[in-house]
Design an enzyme around this catalytic site. Structure first.
Site, PDB file in Angstrom:
ATOM      1  N   ARG A  23       1.448  -1.197   0.286  1.00  0.00           N
ATOM      2  CA  ARG A  23      -0.142  -0.195  -0.154  1.00  0.00           C
ATOM      3  C   ARG A  23       1.082   1.295   0.061  1.00  0.00           C
ATOM      4  NH1 ARG A  23      -4.763  -1.624   4.362  1.00  0.00           N
ATOM      5  NH2 ARG A  23      -5.401  -3.657   3.693  1.00  0.00           N
ATOM      6  N   SER A 114      -8.314  -0.699   0.496  1.00  0.00           N
ATOM      7  CA  SER A 114      -9.350  -2.010   2.013  1.00  0.00           C
ATOM      8  C   SER A 114      -9.763  -0.574   1.906  1.00  0.00           C
ATOM      9  CB  SER A 114      -8.224  -2.195   3.286  1.00  0.00           C
ATOM     10  OG  SER A 114      -8.976  -2.818   3.653  1.00  0.00           O
ATOM     11  N   HIS A 115      -9.415  -0.187   3.441  1.00  0.00           N
ATOM     12  CA  HIS A 115     -10.013   0.718   4.225  1.00  0.00           C
ATOM     13  C   HIS A 115      -9.419   2.269   3.638  1.00  0.00           C
ATOM     14  CE1 HIS A 115      -7.331  -1.638   6.919  1.00  0.00           C
ATOM     15  NE2 HIS A 115      -7.733   0.223   7.255  1.00  0.00           N
ATOM     16  N   LYS A 127      -2.179  -6.831  -3.953  1.00  0.00           N
ATOM     17  CA  LYS A 127      -2.057  -7.468  -3.316  1.00  0.00           C
ATOM     18  C   LYS A 127      -2.260  -9.066  -4.386  1.00  0.00           C
ATOM     19  CE  LYS A 127      -6.003  -8.811  -0.699  1.00  0.00           C
ATOM     20  NZ  LYS A 127      -6.018  -9.477   0.831  1.00  0.00           N
ATOM     21  N   ASP A 278     -16.250  -2.404   4.356  1.00  0.00           N
ATOM     22  CA  ASP A 278     -15.332  -0.975   3.950  1.00  0.00           C
ATOM     23  C   ASP A 278     -14.819  -0.772   2.573  1.00  0.00           C
ATOM     24  OD1 ASP A 278     -14.304  -3.556   3.381  1.00  0.00           O
ATOM     25  OD2 ASP A 278     -11.800  -3.171   4.234  1.00  0.00           O
ATOM     26  N   ASP A 280     -12.752  -2.633  -0.141  1.00  0.00           N
ATOM     27  CA  ASP A 280     -12.696  -3.298  -1.071  1.00  0.00           C
ATOM     28  C   ASP A 280     -14.034  -4.314  -0.567  1.00  0.00           C
ATOM     29  OD1 ASP A 280     -11.202  -3.745   1.679  1.00  0.00           O
ATOM     30  OD2 ASP A 280     -10.084  -5.759   0.341  1.00  0.00           O
ATOM     31  N   ASP A 282     -14.012  -6.729   2.432  1.00  0.00           N
ATOM     32  CA  ASP A 282     -13.572  -8.029   3.599  1.00  0.00           C
ATOM     33  C   ASP A 282     -14.618  -7.941   4.830  1.00  0.00           C
ATOM     34  OD1 ASP A 282     -11.773  -6.057   3.234  1.00  0.00           O
ATOM     35  OD2 ASP A 282     -10.284  -7.341   3.542  1.00  0.00           O
ATOM     36  N   ARG A 283     -14.564  -6.250   5.009  1.00  0.00           N
ATOM     37  CA  ARG A 283     -14.734  -5.541   6.659  1.00  0.00           C
ATOM     38  C   ARG A 283     -16.228  -5.598   6.909  1.00  0.00           C
ATOM     39  NH1 ARG A 283     -10.018  -2.139   9.764  1.00  0.00           N
ATOM     40  NH2 ARG A 283      -8.560  -3.305   8.667  1.00  0.00           N
ATOM     41  N   THR A 345      -1.999 -11.090  13.815  1.00  0.00           N
ATOM     42  CA  THR A 345      -2.569  -9.713  12.277  1.00  0.00           C
ATOM     43  C   THR A 345      -2.203 -10.301  11.049  1.00  0.00           C
ATOM     44  OG1 THR A 345      -2.138  -7.884  14.562  1.00  0.00           O
ATOM     45  CG2 THR A 345      -3.411  -7.570  12.110  1.00  0.00           C
ATOM     46  N   GLU A 364     -10.709 -11.051  13.130  1.00  0.00           N
ATOM     47  CA  GLU A 364     -10.097  -9.901  13.762  1.00  0.00           C
ATOM     48  C   GLU A 364     -11.012  -8.994  14.637  1.00  0.00           C
ATOM     49  OE1 GLU A 364      -5.860  -9.828  11.632  1.00  0.00           O
ATOM     50  OE2 GLU A 364      -7.856  -9.271  10.354  1.00  0.00           O
ATOM     51  N   GLU A 365     -10.557  -8.394  15.358  1.00  0.00           N
ATOM     52  CA  GLU A 365     -11.302  -7.275  16.457  1.00  0.00           C
ATOM     53  C   GLU A 365     -10.939  -6.062  14.895  1.00  0.00           C
ATOM     54  OE1 GLU A 365      -8.980  -4.061  16.470  1.00  0.00           O
ATOM     55  OE2 GLU A 365      -7.259  -5.285  15.410  1.00  0.00           O
ATOM     56  N   LYS A 377     -11.766 -12.153   4.214  1.00  0.00           N
ATOM     57  CA  LYS A 377     -12.566 -12.133   5.886  1.00  0.00           C
ATOM     58  C   LYS A 377     -13.701 -11.386   4.965  1.00  0.00           C
ATOM     59  CE  LYS A 377     -10.017  -7.710   6.581  1.00  0.00           C
ATOM     60  NZ  LYS A 377      -8.915  -7.677   6.892  1.00  0.00           N
TER      61      LYS A 377
HETATM   62  C1  G1P Z   1      -5.296  -3.871   9.664  1.00  0.00           C
HETATM   63  C2  G1P Z   1      -6.168  -4.984  10.992  1.00  0.00           C
HETATM   64  C3  G1P Z   1      -5.783  -6.164  11.134  1.00  0.00           C
HETATM   65  C4  G1P Z   1      -6.416  -6.177   9.814  1.00  0.00           C
HETATM   66  C5  G1P Z   1      -5.612  -5.229   7.931  1.00  0.00           C
HETATM   67  C6  G1P Z   1      -6.032  -6.023   6.676  1.00  0.00           C
HETATM   68  O1  G1P Z   1      -3.412  -4.463   9.957  1.00  0.00           O
HETATM   69  O2  G1P Z   1      -5.707  -4.567  12.197  1.00  0.00           O
HETATM   70  O3  G1P Z   1      -6.304  -6.832  11.663  1.00  0.00           O
HETATM   71  O4  G1P Z   1      -5.578  -7.111   9.126  1.00  0.00           O
HETATM   72  O5  G1P Z   1      -5.592  -3.921   8.232  1.00  0.00           O
HETATM   73  O6  G1P Z   1      -7.146  -5.304   7.042  1.00  0.00           O
HETATM   74  P1  G1P Z   1      -3.318  -3.401  10.449  1.00  0.00           P
HETATM   75  O7  G1P Z   1      -2.780  -1.788   9.846  1.00  0.00           O
HETATM   76  O8  G1P Z   1      -2.756  -2.910  12.176  1.00  0.00           O
HETATM   77  O9  G1P Z   1      -1.103  -4.069   9.960  1.00  0.00           O
HETATM   78 ZN    ZN Z   2     -10.725  -4.248   3.171  1.00  0.00          ZN
END
Ligand code: G1P
Ligand code: ZN
Length: 544
Positions: A23, A114-115, A127, A278, A280, A282-283, A345, A364-365, A377
């Protein structure tokens, strides 16, 4: 006559994939040969793509379409046999994972950050996912990174890529470009896992939902699944048209960035169920009327009640959660007598457990939940499993949560993020804390005493691979825990994540504000790590 061009190039520093692919700022990706180098490094890092079938698609953010065209031209020049592309270059991440598996493809390239926000000033990402449909393992990403460091040339087809706006097949040299409808296969998969008839009847009976697609990729998927197939009232899906900059917003489904949904769900005329996804897809975020469900709790409830959905009627082989995720799901697993794995993670660490059939549900949290139906996810999947459970039990979200906490206790949970912290200060904070770990047990910080403290490392039970340095954990004698790690997905400075958890089993104390319930842990970890002093911040930027 078009042909393969071999373009000399030089390594570009910093093309190291993080928690989920590479990214960077969009402008960085757009400056040739940044994208070209990385794509060539992927192709070489996985041992070449000659004769292979690849799935290609992204979340539609700014630069998605041009990047897809470059990838297609490079796949053709590197000898790929076929690229399966979502119409318009669009595929949600879980839909891409499903497509790789369904079509038996050799892998896929997913374009997304992603987000993270999108647009010329914001973020872009790429990716590689392997033939199981999941994010490349650490070993593969290491090989890709190694290639970025010694790349000397890239291969690209000279002619234009075919129009990917139209469904059908075209050729780029000897390679077939197959443009498919990005929605149908995924929607069919969802219909095979969940009791659509029960959900449809529940909606018909007056149950109201609101799904906020946050101007991102899940809009068209949600229109088809929730409104067309399940009969949710038109307008139940909001912000459902994907835009290249996500409507100028931050497509991260949490109470801060999805405040529009939070406001609607805490209003007097709130619907029964709210959810968001989000950039893409997946969240997921789940919120009932006046009742936000933390992702860790959501995972625990889903693990407890997944058997109510036809796809999981036989029960779960096991569950897995990332280390910073709360232990709420551990308590469910213990009650059910199934394994619960604790992984670093990042979704890539769940792949082996899912492939080996040792875990059925993972989470995941950070608003990520999924199962063995794909290797990513999956936001809409989590929404549908919730809807299936709500329809089967006839209960509301807050009622289900109260039942859950009464039975299992409540793992109060919160994550505090300090964003764009000076990288040196953040690294020093972690390094000094690491050095301090052996001296912490027995020490008292306010109301809490440290029981043990360590740095998490993981030995994969399936392939034996080892991942070190995966976050610092401080456990207190009352069962509370704080975890600290640096984000691996940011594109500016460092993001310090502080994960806070405290178990409560007293029936009279199950309905507090999490920040209040966690006050002692928050104070103790600040005293231990010197967060405020070292970051120069008076408090976190984002609390989830
Ligand atoms: C963050 C989240 C992690 C998730 C990742 C991709 O990564 O904490 O759980 O898998 O985005 O969505 P981090 O920025 O903490 O490395
Ligand atoms: Zn995402």
């Amino acid at each position: 006559m078009s042909q393969i061009q071999i373009i000399p190039t030089q390594p570009i520093a910093g093309q190291k994939p993080g928690t989920s692919g590479l990214r960077k700022k969009t402008s960085v990706f757009m400056e040739p040969p940044y994208l070209e180098n990385y794509v060539q490094a992927i192709f070489e890092g996985i041992g070449g793509v000659a004769g292979q079938t690849l799935v290609v698609g992204g979340d539609g953010r700014y630069f998605n379409d041009s990047a897809v065209a470059v990838i297609l031209r490079m796949a053709a020049a590197n000898g790929a046999a076929r690229c399966i592309v979502g119409q318009g270059g669009l595929l949600s991440t879980p839909a891409a994972s499903h497509l790789i598996r369904k079509r038996g493809a050799d892998g896929g390239l997913i374009l997304s950050a992603s987000h993270n926000p999108g647009g010329p000033e914001a973020d872009f990402g790429l990716k590689y996912n392997g033939p199981n449909g999941g994010p490349a393992t650490e070993a593969v990403t290491d090989r890709i990174f190694a290639r970025t460091l010694d790349i000397t040339e890239y291969h690209i087809w000279e002619g234009d890529a075919p129009d990917i706006g139209l469904i059908g097949e075209a050729h780029l040299g000897a390679m077939v470009v197959e443009v498919i409808d990005p929605i149908t296969d995924y929607a069919d998969l969802m219909e095979s896992l969940f009791d659509f008839a029960a959900i449809r009847a529940h909606l018909k009976g007056g149950f109201r939902l609101r799904f906020d697609a946050m101007h991102a990729i899940t809009g068209p998927y949600a229109h088809e699944i929730l409104e067309n197939r399940l009969g949710a009232a038109p307008g139940s899906v909001v912000n459902g048209t994907p835009s290249p900059d996500f409507g100028g917003g931050h497509p991260d489904p949490n109470p801060i960035w999805a405040h529009e949904l939070m406001t609607a769900m805490y209003a007097p005329d709130a619907p029964d169920f709210g959810a968001a996804s989000d950039g893409d897809g997946d969240r997921n975020m789940i919120v009932g009327r006046n009742c936000y469900v933390s992702p860790s709790d959501s995972l625990a409830v889903l693990a407890d009640l997944a058997h109510l959905a036809p796809g999981y009627a036989d029960g779960l082989a096991g569950v897995a959660r990332s280390m910073p995720t709360s232990a709420a799901v551990d308590r469910v697993a213990a009650a059910k007598g199934i394994d619960c794995f604790e992984t670093p993670t990042g979704w890539k660490f769940f792949g082996n457990l899912l492939d080996a059939g040792r875990a059925t549900l993972c989470g995941e949290e950070s608003a990520g939940t999924g199962s063995n139906h794909v290797r990513e996810k999956d936001g809409l999947w989590a929404v549908l499993l919730w809807l299936n459970i709500l329809a089967s039990t006839g209960k509301g979200v807050s009622e289900l949560m109260a039942d859950h906490w009464a039975r299992y206790g409540r793992n109060y949970y919160s994550r505090h993020d300090y964003e764009e912290v000076d990288s040196e200060a953040a690294n020093a904070l972690i390094a000094d804390l690491r050095a301090e770990l052996p001296a912490l047990p027995g020490k008292v910080f306010g109301a809490l005493t440290v029981e043990r403290a360590d740095e998490f490392s993981y030995d994969d039970p399936v392939d034996g691979s080892h991942a070190a340095g995966q976050g610092i954990r401080v456990y207190f004698t009352n069962g509370a825990r704080a975890v600290l790690r640096l984000s691996g997905t940011g594109t500016a400075g460092a993001t310090l994540r502080v994960y806070l958890e405290a178990l409560e089993t007293d029936p009279a104390a199950l309905h507090q504000d999490p920040q209040t319930a966690l006050a002692d842990v928050i104070t103790a970890i600040d005293a231990i790590a010197g967060i405020a002093a070292r970051t120069g911040r008076t408090g976190p930027d984002v609390i989830t």
